[in-house]
Design a protein around this motif. Structure first.
Motif, PDB file in Angstrom:
ATOM      1  N   ARG A 165       0.838  -1.205   0.000  1.00  0.00           N
ATOM      2  CA  ARG A 165       0.000   0.000   0.000  1.00  0.00           C
ATOM      3  C   ARG A 165       0.869   1.250   0.000  1.00  0.00           C
ATOM      4  O   ARG A 165       0.589   2.212  -0.724  1.00  0.00           O
ATOM      5  N   GLN A 166       1.906   1.243   0.811  1.00  0.00           N
ATOM      6  CA  GLN A 166       2.787   2.411   0.875  1.00  0.00           C
ATOM      7  C   GLN A 166       3.527   2.640  -0.439  1.00  0.00           C
ATOM      8  O   GLN A 166       3.779   3.776  -0.830  1.00  0.00           O
ATOM      9  N   GLN A 167       3.874   1.552  -1.133  1.00  0.00           N
ATOM     10  CA  GLN A 167       4.583   1.661  -2.403  1.00  0.00           C
ATOM     11  C   GLN A 167       3.641   1.886  -3.581  1.00  0.00           C
ATOM     12  O   GLN A 167       4.084   2.170  -4.698  1.00  0.00           O
ATOM     13  N   GLY A 168       2.347   1.729  -3.356  1.00  0.00           N
ATOM     14  CA  GLY A 168       1.371   1.875  -4.430  1.00  0.00           C
ATOM     15  C   GLY A 168       1.329   0.687  -5.363  1.00  0.00           C
ATOM     16  O   GLY A 168       0.951   0.818  -6.530  1.00  0.00           O
ATOM     17  N   PHE A 169       1.673  -0.495  -4.858  1.00  0.00           N
ATOM     18  CA  PHE A 169       1.683  -1.699  -5.682  1.00  0.00           C
ATOM     19  C   PHE A 169       0.345  -2.438  -5.575  1.00  0.00           C
ATOM     20  O   PHE A 169      -0.140  -2.690  -4.465  1.00  0.00           O
ATOM     21  N   ASP A 170      -0.225  -2.792  -6.700  1.00  0.00           N
ATOM     22  CA  ASP A 170      -1.420  -3.622  -6.721  1.00  0.00           C
ATOM     23  C   ASP A 170      -1.059  -5.027  -6.222  1.00  0.00           C
ATOM     24  O   ASP A 170       0.051  -5.512  -6.491  1.00  0.00           O
ATOM     25  N   PRO A 171      -1.961  -5.720  -5.507  1.00  0.00           N
ATOM     26  CA  PRO A 171      -1.649  -7.065  -5.020  1.00  0.00           C
ATOM     27  C   PRO A 171      -1.206  -8.046  -6.106  1.00  0.00           C
ATOM     28  O   PRO A 171      -0.425  -8.960  -5.838  1.00  0.00           O
ATOM     29  N   GLN A 172      -1.696  -7.855  -7.337  1.00  0.00           N
ATOM     30  CA  GLN A 172      -1.322  -8.777  -8.412  1.00  0.00           C
ATOM     31  C   GLN A 172       0.014  -8.409  -9.055  1.00  0.00           C
ATOM     32  O   GLN A 172       0.621  -9.217  -9.759  1.00  0.00           O
ATOM     33  N   SER A 173       0.502  -7.218  -8.795  1.00  0.00           N
ATOM     34  CA  SER A 173       1.775  -6.802  -9.364  1.00  0.00           C
ATOM     35  C   SER A 173       2.903  -7.652  -8.812  1.00  0.00           C
ATOM     36  O   SER A 173       2.942  -7.930  -7.603  1.00  0.00           O
ATOM     37  N   PRO A 174       3.849  -8.058  -9.645  1.00  0.00           N
ATOM     38  CA  PRO A 174       4.987  -8.811  -9.121  1.00  0.00           C
ATOM     39  C   PRO A 174       5.835  -7.997  -8.147  1.00  0.00           C
ATOM     40  O   PRO A 174       6.579  -8.570  -7.343  1.00  0.00           O
ATOM     41  N   LEU A 175       5.717  -6.679  -8.197  1.00  0.00           N
ATOM     42  CA  LEU A 175       6.462  -5.844  -7.264  1.00  0.00           C
ATOM     43  C   LEU A 175       5.921  -5.955  -5.838  1.00  0.00           C
ATOM     44  O   LEU A 175       6.633  -5.651  -4.877  1.00  0.00           O
ATOM     45  N   CYS A 176       4.665  -6.371  -5.722  1.00  0.00           N
ATOM     46  CA  CYS A 176       4.078  -6.662  -4.411  1.00  0.00           C
ATOM     47  C   CYS A 176       4.439  -8.118  -4.107  1.00  0.00           C
ATOM     48  O   CYS A 176       3.706  -9.046  -4.447  1.00  0.00           O
ATOM     49  N   ALA A 177       5.600  -8.305  -3.487  1.00  0.00           N
ATOM     50  CA  ALA A 177       6.203  -9.638  -3.369  1.00  0.00           C
ATOM     51  C   ALA A 177       5.245 -10.669  -2.775  1.00  0.00           C
ATOM     52  O   ALA A 177       4.603 -10.427  -1.754  1.00  0.00           O
ATOM     53  N   HIS A 178       5.186 -11.808  -3.454  1.00  0.00           N
ATOM     54  CA  HIS A 178       4.401 -12.921  -2.942  1.00  0.00           C
ATOM     55  C   HIS A 178       5.077 -14.236  -3.291  1.00  0.00           C
ATOM     56  O   HIS A 178       5.850 -14.324  -4.238  1.00  0.00           O
ATOM     57  N   ILE A 179       4.803 -15.230  -2.456  1.00  0.00           N
ATOM     58  CA  ILE A 179       5.421 -16.536  -2.629  1.00  0.00           C
ATOM     59  C   ILE A 179       4.351 -17.618  -2.644  1.00  0.00           C
ATOM     60  O   ILE A 179       3.269 -17.446  -2.078  1.00  0.00           O
ATOM     61  N   ILE A 180       4.666 -18.702  -3.308  1.00  0.00           N
ATOM     62  CA  ILE A 180       3.799 -19.875  -3.349  1.00  0.00           C
ATOM     63  C   ILE A 180       4.646 -21.060  -2.915  1.00  0.00           C
ATOM     64  O   ILE A 180       5.708 -21.324  -3.498  1.00  0.00           O
ATOM     65  N   LEU A 181       4.204 -21.743  -1.877  1.00  0.00           N
ATOM     66  CA  LEU A 181       4.919 -22.902  -1.360  1.00  0.00           C
ATOM     67  C   LEU A 181       4.201 -24.179  -1.772  1.00  0.00           C
ATOM     68  O   LEU A 181       2.984 -24.296  -1.602  1.00  0.00           O
ATOM     69  N   SER A 182       4.936 -25.118  -2.330  1.00  0.00           N
ATOM     70  CA  SER A 182       4.396 -26.440  -2.643  1.00  0.00           C
ATOM     71  C   SER A 182       4.858 -27.404  -1.559  1.00  0.00           C
ATOM     72  O   SER A 182       5.977 -27.282  -1.048  1.00  0.00           O
ATOM     73  N   GLY A 183       4.008 -28.363  -1.213  1.00  0.00           N
ATOM     74  CA  GLY A 183       4.404 -29.327  -0.196  1.00  0.00           C
ATOM     75  C   GLY A 183       3.217 -30.058   0.384  1.00  0.00           C
ATOM     76  O   GLY A 183       2.247 -30.369  -0.316  1.00  0.00           O
ATOM     77  N   SER A 184       3.283 -30.330   1.676  1.00  0.00           N
ATOM     78  CA  SER A 184       2.225 -31.071   2.354  1.00  0.00           C
ATOM     79  C   SER A 184       2.104 -30.578   3.788  1.00  0.00           C
ATOM     80  O   SER A 184       3.010 -29.931   4.318  1.00  0.00           O
TER      81      SER A 184
END
Length: 205
Positions: free
Chosen positions: A117-136
């Motif tokens: 929010r402070q950077q003005g990044f949309d949640p879908q933007s890659p600049l709004c860092a997000h991770i996906i973990l695969s596993g169990s």
């Protein structure tokens, strides 16, 4: 960082298995985007909840992906283990899926923090860092369950008063692959070994 906080973190993280690479430090900025494993660890520690996708066992969507929100913690604030812990009950619909097939995917995003929010990044933007973990998802016991309790209850104190007749238990997300989106150019992958060896915080010299 005070000596008292350092000692407290060290004591808590001492409950973890030796295979983990815990980092105990206060705060910190998001690491540079080219330090992918550190970015992943940073995101995993900053977030308080994640979206977990399971393979549904419930009609009419049997066999289809089913996503649900869960509170998570990889350690008390400032003490990162990298392992997402959860407080679960077998009464929960997604947990019922996991009892049939423990494989799952866990998504975490800095969109839930002030950063994007402070950077003005949309949640879908890659600049709004997000991770996906695969596993169990695996139930934990003993000293690891004690750490999971401290990790979760310190950041989600409401859990302490959740109904005891729901037979809650502590579980961890057993990571087999890490996917990182934090900049332009597509998704980047991190092995579990690289992930746990990384520190989410800046190293001071």
């Amino acid at each position: 960082m005070s000596a008292v906080l350092r000692s407290t973190c060290a004591l808590l993280l001492g409950l973890l298995w030796a295979s983990f690479s815990p980092s105990c430090c206060s705060g910190g900025r998001i690491p540079p985007h080219d330090q992918v494993a550190r970015v992943a660890r940073f995101v995993a520690h900053q977030v308080n909840w994640a979206s977990m996708a399971t393979i549904s066992t419930h009609k009419p969507v049997v066999g289809q992906p089913f996503s649900n929100a869960f509170s998570v913690s990889d350690g008390p604030q400032g003490c990162s283990s990298g392992v997402p812990y959860m407080y679960l009950t077998r009464m929960e619909i997604s947990v019922q899926d996991l009892e049939v097939n423990p494989a799952a995917s866990l998504s975490m995003s800095l969109a839930q923090t002030k950063y994007c929010r402070q950077q003005g990044f949309d949640p879908q933007s890659p600049l709004c860092a997000h991770i996906i973990l695969s596993g169990s998802v695996l139930e934990v016991n003993g000293t690891e369950a004690e750490f999971a309790k401290k990790a979760l209850f310190s950041r989600h104190p409401e859990m302490i008063d959740w109904p005891s007749d729901h037979n809650w238990f502590f579980a961890k997300f057993n990571i087999t692959q890490v996917w990182v989106l934090d900049y332009f150019g597509g998704v980047k992958t991190v092995s579990p070994e690289e992930y746990f060896q990384a520190s989410p915080n800046r190293k001071h010299h």
